[in-house]
Design a protein around this motif. Structure first.
Motif, short mmCIF file in Angstrom:
data_model
loop_
_atom_site.label_atom_id
_atom_site.label_comp_id
_atom_site.label_asym_id
_atom_site.label_seq_id
_atom_site.Cartn_x
_atom_site.Cartn_y
_atom_site.Cartn_z
N ARG A 211 2.82 5.37 2.27
CA ARG A 211 2.12 4.26 3.10
C ARG A 211 2.65 3.11 2.98
NH1 ARG A 211 1.02 2.81 8.16
NH2 ARG A 211 -0.44 1.82 8.21
N ASP B 113 2.45 -1.86 9.88
CA ASP B 113 2.40 -0.57 10.08
C ASP B 113 3.94 -0.07 10.12
OD1 ASP B 113 -0.71 -1.05 10.91
OD2 ASP B 113 -0.04 -1.52 12.35
N PHE B 114 4.32 0.67 9.39
CA PHE B 114 5.76 0.65 8.94
C PHE B 114 5.49 2.62 8.65
CE2 PHE B 114 6.23 -3.26 7.14
CZ PHE B 114 6.74 -4.08 7.98
N ASP B 115 6.28 3.41 9.23
CA ASP B 115 6.31 4.66 9.36
C ASP B 115 5.77 5.05 8.05
OD1 ASP B 115 5.77 5.41 11.70
OD2 ASP B 115 8.32 5.18 12.36
N THR B 116 6.92 4.68 6.72
CA THR B 116 6.56 4.83 5.22
C THR B 116 7.43 3.95 4.69
OG1 THR B 116 9.19 5.86 5.91
CG2 THR B 116 7.66 7.41 5.50
N VAL C 290 11.40 -1.07 3.83
CA VAL C 290 11.01 -0.24 5.14
C VAL C 290 12.44 -0.74 6.45
CG1 VAL C 290 8.10 -0.13 4.57
CG2 VAL C 290 10.22 -2.24 5.61
N ASP C 291 11.98 1.06 6.49
CA ASP C 291 13.22 0.28 8.03
C ASP C 291 12.69 -0.28 9.63
OD1 ASP C 291 15.85 0.93 9.11
OD2 ASP C 291 14.85 2.84 9.82
N THR C 292 13.72 -0.96 9.23
CA THR C 292 12.97 -1.47 10.39
C THR C 292 14.18 -2.20 12.19
OG1 THR C 292 14.12 -3.78 10.10
CG2 THR C 292 11.26 -3.02 9.58
N GLU C 293 13.92 -2.22 13.16
CA GLU C 293 14.77 -2.81 13.51
C GLU C 293 15.58 -3.92 14.46
OE1 GLU C 293 16.10 -0.27 15.82
OE2 GLU C 293 15.01 0.98 15.25
N HIS D 178 5.50 -5.71 16.76
CA HIS D 178 6.18 -4.20 16.34
C HIS D 178 4.94 -3.93 15.48
CE1 HIS D 178 8.29 -4.09 19.69
NE2 HIS D 178 8.48 -4.93 19.75
N TYR D 179 5.46 -4.16 13.98
CA TYR D 179 4.82 -4.15 13.25
C TYR D 179 4.06 -4.19 12.17
CZ TYR D 179 9.67 -2.34 13.26
OH TYR D 179 10.47 -2.00 13.21
#
Length: 185
Positions: free
Chosen positions: A2, A7-10, A44-47, A59-60
Motif C-alpha cells: 500500500r 490512492d494508488f492500487d499498489t 506507483v504506476d499512473t496514467e 484521480h489519485y
C-alpha cells in the motif's frame, strides 16, 4: 504494498521495477548511497494523461496536493556561461527563480530552461523530470517544506508513473542544497 500517500492500487519499491524508469533515474536508484534505504523509494504506476497536478489529484487523492513536488530545470547565466540546476518545490508553490535561485547560482540572470534543454540534458520526459538521476555537478535546490514531508510525490523520469520519496532522502542527493524561501506562494 500500500502506498503511504495517495490512492494508488499498489506501490513497488523502486529497486524492484527499474525497467519502469528512465535510464538515469534507474541508475540513481540502483547506485543509491543515502541513509534512507533505496527500497523506501516507491514507484506507483499512473496514467500519463493525468500527469498535470490538478487532474492528478482528482484521480489519485486530494491529499497529494500538499504532498506533491515539482522539479523544474533552471538556467543561470553569467559572463556568457550557463549553469543548469534543478529546483524542487511543493506543487502549491513556485520556485523563486529571479531571487533565491539566481543568488544561489551566482547568476546575473536566471530563467526556466527550455523544454529541449531540460529533456536533452536530463534524459527524462517533459512533465516527468525528477530530482533523482540528474547530471553530475548539477545543484539540486530543495525547498525545506519538501524535505520535511515523510513522503513526497515526484516524477519518475517519465510522464507515466511517479515516485514516492521520503523528503529527507531528497536532501541526500548529490548536489542537494536546502534553501529557505525557494518555494513561494
Amino acid at each position: 504494498m500500500r502506498a503511504p500517500i495517495g490512492d494508488f492500487d499498489t506501490a513497488v519499491p523502486a529497486p524492484h521495477c527499474l525497467d519502469e524508469l528512465t535510464a538515469p533515474v534507474a541508475d540513481a536508484v540502483r547506485d543509491w548511497q543515502g541513509a534512507v534505504p533505496a527500497d523506501r523509494i516507491l514507484y506507483v504506476d499512473t496514467e500519463p494523461q493525468w500527469a498535470d497536478t490538478a487532474v492528478f489529484v482528482e484521480h489519485y487523492g486530494r491529499d497529494l496536493l500538499e504532498r506533491s513536488a515539482n522539479c523544474v530545470v533552471v538556467a543561470g547565466k553569467r559572463a556568457g556561461e550557463t549553469m543548469l540546476a534543478a529546483c524542487v518545490v511543493l506543487s502549491t508553490t513556485r520556485a523563486d527563480v529571479n531571487g533565491v535561485v539566481r543568488r544561489q547560482l551566482g547568476a546575473r540572470k536566471a530563467s526556466f530552461a527550455s523544454m529541449e534543454t531540460a529533456t536533452g540534458e536530463t534524459g527524462m520526459e517533459y512533465g516527468g523530470i525528477t530530482p533523482l538521476g540528474l547530471p553530475m555537478g548539477w545543484p539540486v535546490l530543495l525547498d525545506p517544506a519538501v524535505v520535511d514531508l515523510p513522503y513526497v510525490l515526484v516524477g519518475s523520469g517519465r510522464r507515466r508513473g511517479k515516485l514516492l520519496v521520503p523528503g529527507k532522502a531528497l536532501a541526500e542527493l548529490p548536489g542537494a542544497v536546502v534553501l529557505e524561501g525557494l518555494g513561494i506562494a
